[in-house]
Design an enzyme around this catalytic site. Structure first.
Site, PDB file in Angstrom:
ATOM      1  N   LEU A  53      46.156  82.183  50.160  1.00 26.43           N
ATOM      2  CA  LEU A  53      45.414  80.974  50.510  1.00 26.43           C
ATOM      3  C   LEU A  53      43.900  81.093  50.359  1.00 26.43           C
ATOM      4  O   LEU A  53      43.173  80.156  50.682  1.00 26.43           O
ATOM      5  CB  LEU A  53      45.774  80.482  51.925  1.00 26.43           C
ATOM      6  CG  LEU A  53      47.279  80.322  52.202  1.00 26.43           C
ATOM      7  CD1 LEU A  53      47.501  79.849  53.632  1.00 26.43           C
ATOM      8  CD2 LEU A  53      47.938  79.396  51.199  1.00 26.43           C
ATOM      9  N   CYS A  54      43.394  82.223  49.854  1.00 26.52           N
ATOM     10  CA  CYS A  54      41.969  82.327  49.532  1.00 26.52           C
ATOM     11  C   CYS A  54      41.710  81.611  48.209  1.00 26.52           C
ATOM     12  O   CYS A  54      42.528  81.676  47.292  1.00 26.52           O
ATOM     13  CB  CYS A  54      41.547  83.792  49.394  1.00 26.52           C
ATOM     14  SG  CYS A  54      41.190  84.598  50.940  1.00 26.52           S
ATOM     15  N   HIS A  55      40.574  80.955  48.127  1.00 24.06           N
ATOM     16  CA  HIS A  55      40.199  80.262  46.893  1.00 24.06           C
ATOM     17  C   HIS A  55      39.709  81.266  45.855  1.00 24.06           C
ATOM     18  O   HIS A  55      38.947  82.180  46.198  1.00 24.06           O
ATOM     19  CB  HIS A  55      39.077  79.261  47.170  1.00 24.06           C
ATOM     20  CG  HIS A  55      39.489  78.122  48.026  1.00 24.06           C
ATOM     21  ND1 HIS A  55      39.492  78.198  49.395  1.00 24.06           N
ATOM     22  CD2 HIS A  55      39.931  76.888  47.703  1.00 24.06           C
ATOM     23  CE1 HIS A  55      39.912  77.046  49.886  1.00 24.06           C
ATOM     24  NE2 HIS A  55      40.188  76.231  48.877  1.00 24.06           N
ATOM     25  N   MET A 107      35.680  86.785  53.075  1.00 23.13           N
ATOM     26  CA  MET A 107      36.843  87.592  52.707  1.00 23.13           C
ATOM     27  C   MET A 107      36.526  88.501  51.529  1.00 23.13           C
ATOM     28  O   MET A 107      37.015  89.632  51.470  1.00 23.13           O
ATOM     29  CB  MET A 107      38.054  86.708  52.410  1.00 23.13           C
ATOM     30  CG  MET A 107      38.542  85.905  53.620  1.00 23.13           C
ATOM     31  SD  MET A 107      38.759  86.890  55.124  1.00 23.13           S
ATOM     32  CE  MET A 107      39.938  88.087  54.605  1.00 23.13           C
ATOM     33  N   GLU A 108      35.698  88.041  50.612  1.00 23.03           N
ATOM     34  CA  GLU A 108      35.312  88.872  49.477  1.00 23.03           C
ATOM     35  C   GLU A 108      34.485  90.070  49.931  1.00 23.03           C
ATOM     36  O   GLU A 108      34.685  91.196  49.455  1.00 23.03           O
ATOM     37  CB  GLU A 108      34.558  88.029  48.448  1.00 23.03           C
ATOM     38  CG  GLU A 108      35.437  87.054  47.682  1.00 23.03           C
ATOM     39  CD  GLU A 108      35.923  85.842  48.471  1.00 23.03           C
ATOM     40  OE1 GLU A 108      36.802  85.120  47.969  1.00 23.03           O
ATOM     41  OE2 GLU A 108      35.433  85.591  49.590  1.00 23.03           O
ATOM     42  N   ASP A 121      40.869 108.009  48.945  1.00 24.60           N
ATOM     43  CA  ASP A 121      41.730 108.509  47.864  1.00 24.60           C
ATOM     44  C   ASP A 121      41.027 109.572  47.031  1.00 24.60           C
ATOM     45  O   ASP A 121      41.621 110.597  46.692  1.00 24.60           O
ATOM     46  CB  ASP A 121      42.175 107.351  46.971  1.00 24.60           C
ATOM     47  CG  ASP A 121      43.075 107.835  45.849  1.00 24.60           C
ATOM     48  OD1 ASP A 121      44.122 108.445  46.141  1.00 24.60           O
ATOM     49  OD2 ASP A 121      42.712 107.622  44.675  1.00 24.60           O
TER      50      ASP A 121
END
Length: 173
Positions: free
Chosen positions: A87-89, A125-126, A140
């Protein structure tokens, strides 16, 4: 300790934005929102032994240049956020920066991402995705040196340019 903005509202104060009238998931329509310059800053840290930190800084990690690869991974992740989080654009980002700063007192690395766009929706969010993936990549790349590293304190530091700006309490200037 959690820091909250004075503008914190209960989720019950407004209708759920990602559900339609039938209760089904949907992406929010942002077409009627104003296009503004929006910036989000996120941060986090990777805690490790001082010996691991020194080995990374000396270029002695078995997988190569930990810091550069982690920065690139964070930038690439920000650009892929809509593919990772439902649901993120999908957004045409204007700028993404990822900084990994050695911190001998932690010991480890402080990670900070800044993302900017001119659009109808924000880029929190980005920025958070960039920090998360930079931290995971650092882990890692350095796990052969130490498997007990800890990824900590990933959070939104600030966001500006939208309907509701935010500044983490501990980072107000």
């Amino acid at each position: 300790m959690q820091n909250f903005s004075e503008d914190v509202r209960s989720p019950l104060d407004s209708p759920l934005t990602h559900l339609n009238d039938r209760g089904e998931a949907m992406m929010v329509d942002v077409a009627d929102k104003a296009i503004t310059k929006r910036t989000a800053v996120a941060g986090g840290q990777v805690r490790m032994s001082l010996g691991t930190l020194e080995a990374i800084l000396a270029g002695n990690a078995p997988k190569g240049d930990v810091v550069s690869i982690s920065k690139i991974a964070g930038i690439m992740a920000a650009k892929q956020t809509a593919n990772l989080i439902p649901l993120c654009h999908p957004l045409p980002l204007s700028q993404v920066s990822v900084e990994l700063t050695p911190d001998r007192e932690l010991p480890g690395f402080q990670i900070r991402s800044t993302v900017t766009i001119k659009a109808e929706t924000g880029v929190e969010m980005e920025a958070l995705t960039a920090v998360s993936i930079a931290a995971l990549t650092l882990y890692d790349m350095a796990k052969a040196l130490e498997k007990s590293m800890q990824i900590e304190n990933i959070r939104l530091i600030s966001k500006t340019g939208g309907k509701s700006d935010f500044q983490e309490l501990g980072n107000r200037e």
